[in-house]
Design a protein around this motif. Structure first.
Motif, PDB file in Angstrom:
ATOM      1  N   LYS A   1       0.825  -1.219   0.000  1.00 59.07           N
ATOM      2  CA  LYS A   1       0.000   0.000   0.000  1.00 59.07           C
ATOM      3  C   LYS A   1       0.857   1.266   0.000  1.00 59.07           C
ATOM      4  N   SER A   2       1.983   1.194   0.665  1.00 50.65           N
ATOM      5  CA  SER A   2       2.831   2.389   0.755  1.00 50.65           C
ATOM      6  C   SER A   2       3.461   2.742  -0.593  1.00 50.65           C
ATOM      7  N   GLN A   3       3.458   1.777  -1.510  1.00 53.39           N
ATOM      8  CA  GLN A   3       4.045   2.034  -2.836  1.00 53.39           C
ATOM      9  C   GLN A   3       3.016   2.582  -3.833  1.00 53.39           C
ATOM     10  N   ILE A   4       1.746   2.575  -3.443  1.00 47.87           N
ATOM     11  CA  ILE A   4       0.701   3.079  -4.340  1.00 47.87           C
ATOM     12  C   ILE A   4       0.550   4.589  -4.133  1.00 47.87           C
ATOM     13  N   THR A   5       0.586   5.325  -5.241  1.00 47.18           N
ATOM     14  CA  THR A   5       0.430   6.786  -5.174  1.00 47.18           C
ATOM     15  C   THR A   5      -0.670   7.205  -6.149  1.00 47.18           C
ATOM     16  N   ASP A   6      -0.967   8.499  -6.176  1.00 45.21           N
ATOM     17  CA  ASP A   6      -1.956   9.014  -7.127  1.00 45.21           C
ATOM     18  C   ASP A   6      -1.523   8.760  -8.566  1.00 45.21           C
ATOM     19  N   ASN A   7      -0.225   8.677  -8.786  1.00 47.97           N
ATOM     20  CA  ASN A   7       0.285   8.490 -10.155  1.00 47.97           C
ATOM     21  C   ASN A   7       0.432   7.027 -10.564  1.00 47.97           C
ATOM     22  N   THR A   8       0.119   6.130  -9.673  1.00 46.40           N
ATOM     23  CA  THR A   8       0.234   4.703 -10.014  1.00 46.40           C
ATOM     24  C   THR A   8      -0.750   4.355 -11.118  1.00 46.40           C
ATOM     25  N   ASN A   9      -0.234   3.735 -12.180  1.00 42.04           N
ATOM     26  CA  ASN A   9      -1.092   3.325 -13.296  1.00 42.04           C
ATOM     27  C   ASN A   9      -1.781   2.000 -12.929  1.00 42.04           C
ATOM     28  N   ILE A  10      -3.100   2.004 -13.017  1.00 42.33           N
ATOM     29  CA  ILE A  10      -3.877   0.856 -12.521  1.00 42.33           C
ATOM     30  C   ILE A  10      -3.603  -0.424 -13.326  1.00 42.33           C
ATOM     31  N   ILE A  11      -3.493  -0.272 -14.616  1.00 41.63           N
ATOM     32  CA  ILE A  11      -3.278  -1.461 -15.441  1.00 41.63           C
ATOM     33  C   ILE A  11      -1.793  -1.822 -15.523  1.00 41.63           C
ATOM     34  N   LYS A  12      -0.967  -0.819 -15.858  1.00 37.47           N
ATOM     35  CA  LYS A  12       0.456  -1.126 -16.071  1.00 37.47           C
ATOM     36  C   LYS A  12       1.185  -1.458 -14.774  1.00 37.47           C
ATOM     37  N   ASP A  13       0.903  -0.704 -13.723  1.00 34.57           N
ATOM     38  CA  ASP A  13       1.656  -0.900 -12.482  1.00 34.57           C
ATOM     39  C   ASP A  13       1.035  -1.931 -11.550  1.00 34.57           C
ATOM     40  N   LEU A  14      -0.299  -2.016 -11.578  1.00 26.77           N
ATOM     41  CA  LEU A  14      -0.974  -2.890 -10.610  1.00 26.77           C
ATOM     42  C   LEU A  14      -1.613  -4.125 -11.243  1.00 26.77           C
ATOM     43  N   ASP A  15      -1.580  -4.161 -12.588  1.00 25.73           N
ATOM     44  CA  ASP A  15      -2.201  -5.296 -13.269  1.00 25.73           C
ATOM     45  C   ASP A  15      -3.708  -5.364 -12.965  1.00 25.73           C
ATOM     46  N   GLY A  16      -4.307  -4.190 -12.822  1.00 28.51           N
ATOM     47  CA  GLY A  16      -5.741  -4.126 -12.523  1.00 28.51           C
ATOM     48  C   GLY A  16      -6.590  -4.414 -13.757  1.00 28.51           C
ATOM     49  N   ASP A  17      -7.869  -4.612 -13.556  1.00 26.98           N
ATOM     50  CA  ASP A  17      -8.757  -4.875 -14.694  1.00 26.98           C
ATOM     51  C   ASP A  17     -10.148  -4.291 -14.445  1.00 26.98           C
ATOM     52  N   SER A  18     -11.015  -4.454 -15.442  1.00 27.75           N
ATOM     53  CA  SER A  18     -12.334  -3.822 -15.368  1.00 27.75           C
ATOM     54  C   SER A  18     -13.209  -4.436 -14.273  1.00 27.75           C
ATOM     55  N   LEU A  19     -12.965  -5.712 -13.952  1.00 29.40           N
ATOM     56  CA  LEU A  19     -13.755  -6.322 -12.874  1.00 29.40           C
ATOM     57  C   LEU A  19     -13.434  -5.662 -11.532  1.00 29.40           C
ATOM     58  N   MET A  20     -12.186  -5.268 -11.366  1.00 21.88           N
ATOM     59  CA  MET A  20     -11.817  -4.561 -10.130  1.00 21.88           C
ATOM     60  C   MET A  20     -12.516  -3.210 -10.077  1.00 21.88           C
ATOM     61  N   PHE A  21     -12.547  -2.535 -11.216  1.00 19.89           N
ATOM     62  CA  PHE A  21     -13.229  -1.242 -11.304  1.00 19.89           C
ATOM     63  C   PHE A  21     -14.703  -1.415 -10.934  1.00 19.89           C
ATOM     64  N   LEU A  22     -15.306  -2.456 -11.486  1.00 16.54           N
ATOM     65  CA  LEU A  22     -16.717  -2.732 -11.206  1.00 16.54           C
ATOM     66  C   LEU A  22     -16.928  -3.035  -9.720  1.00 16.54           C
ATOM     67  N   GLU A  23     -16.037  -3.806  -9.156  1.00 15.86           N
ATOM     68  CA  GLU A  23     -16.153  -4.164  -7.741  1.00 15.86           C
ATOM     69  C   GLU A  23     -16.057  -2.914  -6.857  1.00 15.86           C
ATOM     70  N   LEU A  24     -15.145  -2.038  -7.222  1.00 14.16           N
ATOM     71  CA  LEU A  24     -14.968  -0.802  -6.453  1.00 14.16           C
ATOM     72  C   LEU A  24     -16.223   0.079  -6.543  1.00 14.16           C
ATOM     73  N   ILE A  25     -16.788   0.133  -7.719  1.00 12.88           N
ATOM     74  CA  ILE A  25     -18.029   0.918  -7.891  1.00 12.88           C
ATOM     75  C   ILE A  25     -19.128   0.349  -6.986  1.00 12.88           C
ATOM     76  N   GLU A  26     -19.226  -0.974  -6.967  1.00 13.22           N
ATOM     77  CA  GLU A  26     -20.245  -1.615  -6.124  1.00 13.22           C
ATOM     78  C   GLU A  26     -20.001  -1.296  -4.640  1.00 13.22           C
TER      79      GLU A  26
END
Lengths: 306, 102
Positions: free
Chosen positions: B28-53
């Motif tokens: 968590k300490s390595q995540i900043t406002d500039n962290t790229n969700i896909i490139k840096d965290l390997d995030g995806d649209s399901l995570m986005f959807l989960e967060l919205i929920e």
């Protein structure tokens, strides 16, 4: 560990090895290679050259299905050998073959034969390159039907993963137009699945008839472990039902949401995805009250230490 | 229209950072406002959807997913900071989100 509440679920295709739980699982590679060798002897010698870290073979639809099947059989085999027995199995789309093998309904080679003959039958009845499938997240079923209707798109909803996640299949041009329009209409995700076969549509009815010639002459036994049908959510309890499931699976839509809910209603509380990716686990977060997913490698470790 | 307070802003930031740290098994300490969700965290649209929920439930929001999707087409989200800003707008404007572009 409450063995009577665990279900093994099997994915259809391998799309992602990044989170592969098999890394570090003692003996997995040996088991996988043994199955790979049997598959090479049985259906495709080229399979012996497969390596998970360098996998151009996964771009080939048929070989991807073989590898996915081999992975699922290996994973389930290792789990059961370590004492983790499923109370139920289910296959997501073409995951049905590994589900049947794990439940003791078919031999490993029969599963390969079904995959091979299904693909051959499909290729005989449908021209290559004119069909496809897409995944949409963030739109309702009504939204999808509205888009298809407004733009006269000939496609079918072939699976519901959750209330806002669907799979569509049909003519590839129509699928591509649909995916574009779906994004415009606010889909959070709308992408091609990268396959050239419209699985689970009535476009494959003729292929299903051809496949049935193989299925009804092969040795199929009553499952020793209950299998739930992703098509009807009924239990597959005998050889006849198992055969019907293999044939019907090709050309009928399925409902993964209803399948997982039905498993939960039947007492399943823990699921493990017998594949290298975590697609079904991720999807399960959008199925309220549908149990918990755990990585299969964790189950092995837990079982060893308890 | 909900009023965004400093407390809400801090709460949203905390939820987003904690969510991605857990989902992506990241520090968590390595995540900043500039962290790229896909490139840096390997995030995806399901995570986005989960967060919205998560936010829909937490703030009892009246917003359709496709409204967020339409807004995201014109305002793509790449970084954690952009995602937090979008969540603020969703909480503040709910189903009137698209009116911001008029």
């Amino acid at each position: 560990m409450a063995e009577d509440t665990i279900a093994f679920v099997f994915p259809a295709f391998i799309s992602d090895h990044r989170d592969d739980p098999s890394h570090g699982v003692l003996g997995f590679s040996k088991v996988f290679q043994a199955y790979l060798s049997r598959a090479a002897d049985s259906v495709d010698k080229e399979l012996l050259s497969f390596h998970p870290e360098s996998n151009p073979m996964l771009q080939d639809e048929l070989r991807n299905q073989y590898i996915s099947y081999i992975y699922g059989c290996s994973c389930a085999g290792i789990l059961m050998k370590s004492g983790v027995k499923p109370a139920m199995t289910a296959g997501y789309s073409m995951g049905i073959y590994a589900s049947l093998y794990t439940a003791g309904s078919i031999s490993f080679e029969t599963g390969l034969l079904f995959i091979q003959k299904a693909y051959e039958a499909i290729r005989k009845v449908l021209p290559h390159g004119q069909y496809g499938m897409g995944g949409v997240i963030g739109l309702s079923e009504k939204d999808i039907r509205d888009i298809a209707g407004q733009h006269n798109l000939n496609l079918m909803i072939v699976n519901r993963n959750s209330d806002y996640s669907f799979t569509v299949a049909g003519n590839s041009f129509h699928i591509n137009v649909f995916l574009l329009k779906a994004r415009e209409e606010g889909a959070l995700h709308a992408r091609s699945l990268g396959v050239t076969v419209p699985y689970h549509t009535n476009l494959l009815s003729e292929a299903a008839i051809k496949l049935s010639e193989t299925v009804y002459t092969a040795e199929v036994r009553a499952p020793e472990i209950p299998i739930i049908s992703a098509l009807s959510q009924n239990l597959i309890i005998n050889a006849e039902r198992a055969r019907m499931e293999v044939v019907n699976n090709i050309h009928n839509p399925f409902n993964w949401l209803a399948t997982q809910v039905q498993m939960f209603s039947s007492g399943i509380r823990l699921f493990t995805e017998c594949g290298p990716s975590q697609a079904l686990r991720k999807n399960s977060k959008f199925i309220p009250g549908a149990g918990k997913f755990v990585n299969w490698n964790t189950l092995i470790r837990d079982n060893v230490t308890t | 229209m909900a009023k965004i307070t400093e407390s809400t802003r801090n709460e949203v930031r905390e939820i987003v950072f904690a969510f991605f740290a857990e989902e992506c098994e990241a520090d968590k300490s390595q995540i900043t406002d500039n962290t790229n969700i896909i490139k840096d965290l390997d995030g995806d649209s399901l995570m986005f959807l989960e967060l919205i929920e998560i936010f829909k439930k937490k703030y009892n929001l009246d917003i359709e997913l496709k409204t967020i999707g339409k807004y995201a087409v014109k305002h793509p989200v790449d970084t954690i900071g952009q995602l937090i800003e979008m969540q603020m707008l969703i909480i503040e404007h709910e189903n009137r989100l698209l009116e911001l572009d008029k």
